[in-house]
Design an enzyme around this catalytic site. Structure first.
Site, PDB file in Angstrom:
ATOM      1  CD  GLU A  32      -2.741   1.094   2.567  1.00  0.00           C
ATOM      2  OE1 GLU A  32      -3.743   1.815   2.600  1.00  0.00           O
ATOM      3  OE2 GLU A  32      -2.458   0.289   3.489  1.00  0.00           O
ATOM      4  CE  LYS A  90      -7.667   2.371   3.004  1.00  0.00           C
ATOM      5  NZ  LYS A  90      -6.522   2.341   3.957  1.00  0.00           N
ATOM      6  CB  CYS A 131      -5.352  -1.150   4.257  1.00  0.00           C
ATOM      7  SG  CYS A 131      -4.795  -1.209   5.964  1.00  0.00           S
TER       8      CYS A 131
END
Length: 351
Positions: A49, A131, A165
């Site tokens: 990430e 995200k 995540c």
């Protein structure tokens, strides 16, 4: 783009040690790992990430009032997409004929985004997604994404989906990719964060996703050494929150590890996977096929990209105020029929 012509292929996951505050140094490590993974025969390589230039670890341990300088520095190091960094990665993917999944801090004018990029083996960016919701402290750093990238893409390594995540704790986001028939799920976490329990949580979550989706999962995390942790904060109590949490892994559709995970230190996993195992799993339980009940439970997805301003084509533009005649007109006719509500199954919602 050329799809795989056989079921077996080698994939790689990199537990990357970033060069903090040096975007060029981290990019050089990424390029070296791409070449090394390709030399090992891998056709897909996954990085952590926001690997470029680095995950903003300071946002987890520093109060907002003291992190302004580091946040501004991240702006200076964050790449634009497209830009010189993506051009360099695309060239490496093309040179080595390998699919690359890379996390970056994307700078879009005045905002940073947690961005996932999929480069096909010809260097084309086949997926750019942000995200959806940054987690907890991350909301001080990144803006929110939208559903425009919430889908799988065909690549030379197979059909790939990606989440970052704690997006994996959003079951509807995972279901969107499951319903889009991902074969390889590429997940990215920061690593060197929270402690050992973070690695345990990743393992439980990602092995479950492999089982539920009936796909392979390739996960990558970052790793910091003691000096790097000390550069983030000299407070030893806070440093505990920057250790552990590493879980770089390759997982089969039955939830088993294809190879032993990497839980500490920098390194790279490479393993051969057999895509025919997807059918073996889904024959018994296809959660978006014969095991689904779309007439009872379904998912509606808004895959539009959202923008701050919307233009109207000049030939469609109207004056902002109605004419006197228009304002006096009254329609006494029957109301126009409304389109039926579309409770679309994931993957079929209009984009």
């Amino acid at each position: 783009m050329t799809l795989p012509t056989h079921n077996r292929l080698r994939v790689a996951a990199v537990q990357l040690q970033p060069v903090l505050d040096d975007a060029h140094g981290t990019v050089e490590r990424v390029l070296a790992e791409i070449a090394a993974a390709a030399a090992d025969g891998a056709r897909l390589v996954v990085f952590p990430e926001t690997a470029v230039p680095y995950y903003p670890y300071w946002s987890f341990v520093l109060p907002p009032m003291t992190m302004g300088d580091r946040h501004r520095a991240l702006y200076e190091h964050a790449p634009a997409v497209p830009g010189p960094v993506t051009e360099a990665v695309a060239a490496a993917a093309r040179e080595h004929a390998i699919v690359v999944v890379l996390g970056v801090n994307e700078r879009d004018h005045g905002t940073l985004y947690n961005c996932q990029l999929v480069f096909d083996a010809d260097g084309t960016i086949t997926l750019k997604r942000r995200k959806i919701t940054p987690t907890y402290h991350e909301r001080m750093v990144w803006g929110q994404g939208d559903g425009a990238g919430l889908h799988a893409v065909d690549t030379a390594a197979g059909r790939i989906g990606a989440l970052a995540c704690w997006e994996h704790y959003n079951p509807l986001a995972r279901y969107a990719l499951m319903a889009d028939h991902e074969q390889i799920h590429c997940s990215q976490f920061p690593g060197s964060l929270v402690g050992p329990i973070f690695a345990e949580q990743q393992e439980v979550t990602l092995r479950h996703h492999a089982l539920e989706s009936g796909c392979f999962v390739v996960n990558a995390t970052s790793w910091l050494d003691a000096d790097q942790i000390g550069s983030v904060t000299p407070d030893e109590a806070l440093q505990k929150g920057l250790r552990g949490g590493c879980y770089t892994a390759i997982i089969a559709p039955d939830g088993s590890h294809v190879v032993e995970p990497l839980r500490d230190g920098p390194g790279r996993l490479v393993a051969e996977i057999d895509l025919s195992l997807i059918t073996k799993r889904k024959r018994m339980m296809d959660s978006v096929g014969h095991y689904a009940r779309p007439e009872l439970l379904s998912l509606h997805i808004d895959r539009r990209a959202h923008h701050a301003a919307h233009g109207v084509p000049q030939d469609e533009a109207r004056t902002p105020y109605p004419s006197a005649l228009e304002s006096e007109e009254v329609d006494h006719g029957e109301p126009e029929p409304q389109a039926p509500h579309r409770n679309a199954v994931a993957g079929s919602a209009p984009g």
